[in-house]
Motif scaffolding. Sequence first.
Motif, PDB file in Angstrom:
ATOM      1  N   TYR A  19       0.824  -1.210   0.000  1.00 34.82           N
ATOM      2  CA  TYR A  19       0.000   0.000   0.000  1.00 34.82           C
ATOM      3  C   TYR A  19       0.860   1.263   0.000  1.00 34.82           C
ATOM      4  CZ  TYR A  19      -4.296  -2.542   0.085  1.00 34.82           C
ATOM      5  OH  TYR A  19      -5.345  -3.345  -0.283  1.00 34.82           O
ATOM      6  N   MET A  20       2.047   1.193   0.554  1.00 33.91           N
ATOM      7  CA  MET A  20       2.976   2.327   0.455  1.00 33.91           C
ATOM      8  C   MET A  20       3.446   2.477  -0.994  1.00 33.91           C
ATOM      9  SD  MET A  20       3.140   3.964   3.229  1.00 33.91           S
ATOM     10  CE  MET A  20       4.515   5.010   2.849  1.00 33.91           C
ATOM     11  N   LEU A  21       3.734   1.344  -1.642  1.00 33.14           N
ATOM     12  CA  LEU A  21       4.116   1.388  -3.055  1.00 33.14           C
ATOM     13  C   LEU A  21       2.991   1.992  -3.894  1.00 33.14           C
ATOM     14  CD1 LEU A  21       5.798  -2.115  -3.362  1.00 33.14           C
ATOM     15  CD2 LEU A  21       6.955   0.102  -3.529  1.00 33.14           C
ATOM     16  N   LEU A  22       1.762   1.580  -3.605  1.00 27.61           N
ATOM     17  CA  LEU A  22       0.616   2.129  -4.329  1.00 27.61           C
ATOM     18  C   LEU A  22       0.488   3.629  -4.068  1.00 27.61           C
ATOM     19  CD1 LEU A  22      -1.847   1.719  -6.131  1.00 27.61           C
ATOM     20  CD2 LEU A  22      -3.142   1.066  -4.077  1.00 27.61           C
ATOM     21  N   PHE A  23       0.679   4.052  -2.833  1.00 27.69           N
ATOM     22  CA  PHE A  23       0.622   5.474  -2.496  1.00 27.69           C
ATOM     23  C   PHE A  23       1.665   6.261  -3.290  1.00 27.69           C
ATOM     24  CE2 PHE A  23       2.444   8.937   0.058  1.00 27.69           C
ATOM     25  CZ  PHE A  23       1.342   9.783   0.138  1.00 27.69           C
ATOM     26  N   PHE A  24       2.902   5.770  -3.336  1.00 29.50           N
ATOM     27  CA  PHE A  24       3.948   6.466  -4.089  1.00 29.50           C
ATOM     28  C   PHE A  24       3.665   6.435  -5.586  1.00 29.50           C
ATOM     29  CE2 PHE A  24       6.625   5.595  -0.217  1.00 29.50           C
ATOM     30  CZ  PHE A  24       6.702   6.919   0.171  1.00 29.50           C
ATOM     31  N   ILE A  83       1.197   9.216  -6.179  1.00 25.87           N
ATOM     32  CA  ILE A  83       1.865  10.523  -6.115  1.00 25.87           C
ATOM     33  C   ILE A  83       2.639  10.794  -7.400  1.00 25.87           C
ATOM     34  CG2 ILE A  83       3.636  11.895  -4.902  1.00 25.87           C
ATOM     35  CD1 ILE A  83       0.885  11.543  -3.427  1.00 25.87           C
ATOM     36  N   CYS A  84       3.363   9.789  -7.896  1.00 26.82           N
ATOM     37  CA  CYS A  84       4.101   9.954  -9.155  1.00 26.82           C
ATOM     38  C   CYS A  84       3.145  10.225 -10.313  1.00 26.82           C
ATOM     39  CB  CYS A  84       4.944   8.718  -9.449  1.00 26.82           C
ATOM     40  SG  CYS A  84       6.369   8.512  -8.375  1.00 26.82           S
ATOM     41  N   GLU A  85       2.019   9.541 -10.325  1.00 28.10           N
ATOM     42  CA  GLU A  85       1.028   9.729 -11.388  1.00 28.10           C
ATOM     43  C   GLU A  85       0.426  11.123 -11.320  1.00 28.10           C
ATOM     44  OE1 GLU A  85      -2.845   9.956 -13.225  1.00 28.10           O
ATOM     45  OE2 GLU A  85      -2.597   9.779 -11.058  1.00 28.10           O
ATOM     46  N   ILE A 111       9.486  15.605 -16.948  1.00 28.19           N
ATOM     47  CA  ILE A 111       8.858  15.259 -15.669  1.00 28.19           C
ATOM     48  C   ILE A 111       7.677  14.313 -15.900  1.00 28.19           C
ATOM     49  CG2 ILE A 111       7.550  16.167 -13.696  1.00 28.19           C
ATOM     50  CD1 ILE A 111       9.325  18.713 -13.937  1.00 28.19           C
ATOM     51  N   THR A 112       6.897  14.569 -16.941  1.00 24.76           N
ATOM     52  CA  THR A 112       5.755  13.713 -17.268  1.00 24.76           C
ATOM     53  C   THR A 112       6.199  12.293 -17.564  1.00 24.76           C
ATOM     54  OG1 THR A 112       4.488  15.582 -18.133  1.00 24.76           O
ATOM     55  CG2 THR A 112       3.839  13.386 -18.876  1.00 24.76           C
ATOM     56  N   ILE A 113       7.180  12.134 -18.406  1.00 25.76           N
ATOM     57  CA  ILE A 113       7.660  10.803 -18.804  1.00 25.76           C
ATOM     58  C   ILE A 113       8.253  10.062 -17.610  1.00 25.76           C
ATOM     59  CG2 ILE A 113       9.371   9.586 -20.213  1.00 25.76           C
ATOM     60  CD1 ILE A 113       8.866  11.881 -22.322  1.00 25.76           C
ATOM     61  N   ILE A 114       9.069  10.729 -16.832  1.00 22.25           N
ATOM     62  CA  ILE A 114       9.670  10.098 -15.646  1.00 22.25           C
ATOM     63  C   ILE A 114       8.592   9.757 -14.624  1.00 22.25           C
ATOM     64  CG2 ILE A 114      11.182  10.499 -13.656  1.00 22.25           C
ATOM     65  CD1 ILE A 114      12.985  12.141 -15.579  1.00 22.25           C
ATOM     66  N   GLY A 115       7.663  10.670 -14.412  1.00 16.52           N
ATOM     67  CA  GLY A 115       6.593  10.438 -13.431  1.00 16.52           C
ATOM     68  C   GLY A 115       5.725   9.247 -13.782  1.00 16.52           C
ATOM     69  N   TYR A 116       5.296   9.164 -15.050  1.00 11.61           N
ATOM     70  CA  TYR A 116       4.480   8.014 -15.459  1.00 11.61           C
ATOM     71  C   TYR A 116       5.271   6.715 -15.404  1.00 11.61           C
ATOM     72  CZ  TYR A 116       0.443  10.775 -16.969  1.00 11.61           C
ATOM     73  OH  TYR A 116      -0.658  11.590 -17.011  1.00 11.61           O
ATOM     74  N   SER A 117       6.539   6.756 -15.803  1.00  7.81           N
ATOM     75  CA  SER A 117       7.377   5.547 -15.749  1.00  7.81           C
ATOM     76  C   SER A 117       7.518   5.052 -14.311  1.00  7.81           C
ATOM     77  CB  SER A 117       8.759   5.825 -16.346  1.00  7.81           C
ATOM     78  OG  SER A 117       8.646   6.166 -17.708  1.00  7.81           O
ATOM     79  N   ALA A 118       7.830   5.953 -13.407  1.00 10.08           N
ATOM     80  CA  ALA A 118       7.963   5.579 -11.995  1.00 10.08           C
ATOM     81  C   ALA A 118       6.637   5.080 -11.448  1.00 10.08           C
ATOM     82  CB  ALA A 118       8.471   6.770 -11.184  1.00 10.08           C
ATOM     83  N   SER A 119       5.571   5.749 -11.825  1.00 12.78           N
ATOM     84  CA  SER A 119       4.252   5.383 -11.333  1.00 12.78           C
ATOM     85  C   SER A 119       3.872   3.960 -11.746  1.00 12.78           C
ATOM     86  CB  SER A 119       3.223   6.385 -11.863  1.00 12.78           C
ATOM     87  OG  SER A 119       1.947   6.049 -11.396  1.00 12.78           O
ATOM     88  N   GLY A 168      -9.415   6.520  -7.856  1.00 11.90           N
ATOM     89  CA  GLY A 168     -10.185   7.370  -6.954  1.00 11.90           C
ATOM     90  C   GLY A 168      -9.355   8.467  -6.332  1.00 11.90           C
ATOM     91  N   ILE A 169      -8.247   8.086  -5.747  1.00 14.51           N
ATOM     92  CA  ILE A 169      -7.385   9.090  -5.107  1.00 14.51           C
ATOM     93  C   ILE A 169      -6.764  10.000  -6.158  1.00 14.51           C
ATOM     94  CG2 ILE A 169      -5.288   9.423  -3.744  1.00 14.51           C
ATOM     95  CD1 ILE A 169      -6.074   6.875  -2.193  1.00 14.51           C
ATOM     96  N   GLY A 170      -6.376   9.412  -7.295  1.00 12.41           N
ATOM     97  CA  GLY A 170      -5.794  10.214  -8.373  1.00 12.41           C
ATOM     98  C   GLY A 170      -6.746  11.276  -8.889  1.00 12.41           C
ATOM     99  N   ILE A 171      -8.023  10.905  -9.103  1.00 17.03           N
ATOM    100  CA  ILE A 171      -9.026  11.860  -9.579  1.00 17.03           C
ATOM    101  C   ILE A 171      -9.155  13.026  -8.607  1.00 17.03           C
ATOM    102  CG2 ILE A 171     -11.521  12.192  -9.873  1.00 17.03           C
ATOM    103  CD1 ILE A 171     -11.568   9.308 -11.030  1.00 17.03           C
ATOM    104  N   VAL A 172      -9.257  12.709  -7.347  1.00 16.54           N
ATOM    105  CA  VAL A 172      -9.450  13.762  -6.350  1.00 16.54           C
ATOM    106  C   VAL A 172      -8.212  14.663  -6.260  1.00 16.54           C
ATOM    107  CG1 VAL A 172      -9.806  14.219  -3.894  1.00 16.54           C
ATOM    108  CG2 VAL A 172     -11.176  12.471  -5.059  1.00 16.54           C
ATOM    109  N   LEU A 173      -7.032  14.074  -6.203  1.00 16.57           N
ATOM    110  CA  LEU A 173      -5.814  14.885  -6.089  1.00 16.57           C
ATOM    111  C   LEU A 173      -5.595  15.757  -7.315  1.00 16.57           C
ATOM    112  CD1 LEU A 173      -3.297  12.435  -4.376  1.00 16.57           C
ATOM    113  CD2 LEU A 173      -4.483  14.386  -3.364  1.00 16.57           C
ATOM    114  N   ILE A 174      -5.763  15.197  -8.506  1.00 18.77           N
ATOM    115  CA  ILE A 174      -5.588  15.984  -9.726  1.00 18.77           C
ATOM    116  C   ILE A 174      -6.598  17.123  -9.780  1.00 18.77           C
ATOM    117  CG2 ILE A 174      -5.906  15.917 -12.250  1.00 18.77           C
ATOM    118  CD1 ILE A 174      -3.203  14.909 -11.340  1.00 18.77           C
TER     119      ILE A 174
END
Length: 110
Positions: free
Chosen positions: A4-9, A12-14, A35-43, A65-71
Motif C-alpha cells: 500500500y505504500m508502493l501504491l501510495f507512491f 503521487i508519481c502519477e 517530468i511527465t515521462i519520468i513520473g508516469y514511468s515511476a508510477s 479514486g485518489i488520483g481523480i481527487v488529487l488531480i
Amino acid sequence: MNSYMLLFFAIICEVIATSSLKLSNGFTNLIFSIITIIGYSASFYLLSLALKTIPVGIAYAIWSGIGIVLISLIAWVFLKQTLDLAALVGMGFIMFGVVIINLFSKVSGH
C-alpha cells in the motif's frame, strides 16, 4: 516495502506526471515533458510492484479514486480551474468508495 505504500507512491508519481502533462503544453515544454515521462514511468513501475499482493481491481479503484481527487484539487488550487458543487460532491463519493473498499472489503489484500 508495504504494497500500500508502493501504491501510495505510485499515485503521487502519477499525480505529478499528470499535472506536468498539462504544463508540458502538448510536449512543447521540455522540462515538464521530461517530468511527465519520468513520473508516469515511476508510477507504473511502483504500481506493478504493488500488484504483486494487491488485487488489480482493488488497486485500480484506489489508484483512480485518489488520483481523480488529487488531480482535481491541484487543478483547482494551482491551475485556477473551477469545481462546482456537483464535482465536489462527486469527488466526495469517490473518496467514500475508497474508504469503504479499504475498511470493509475482504479482497483488498490487507
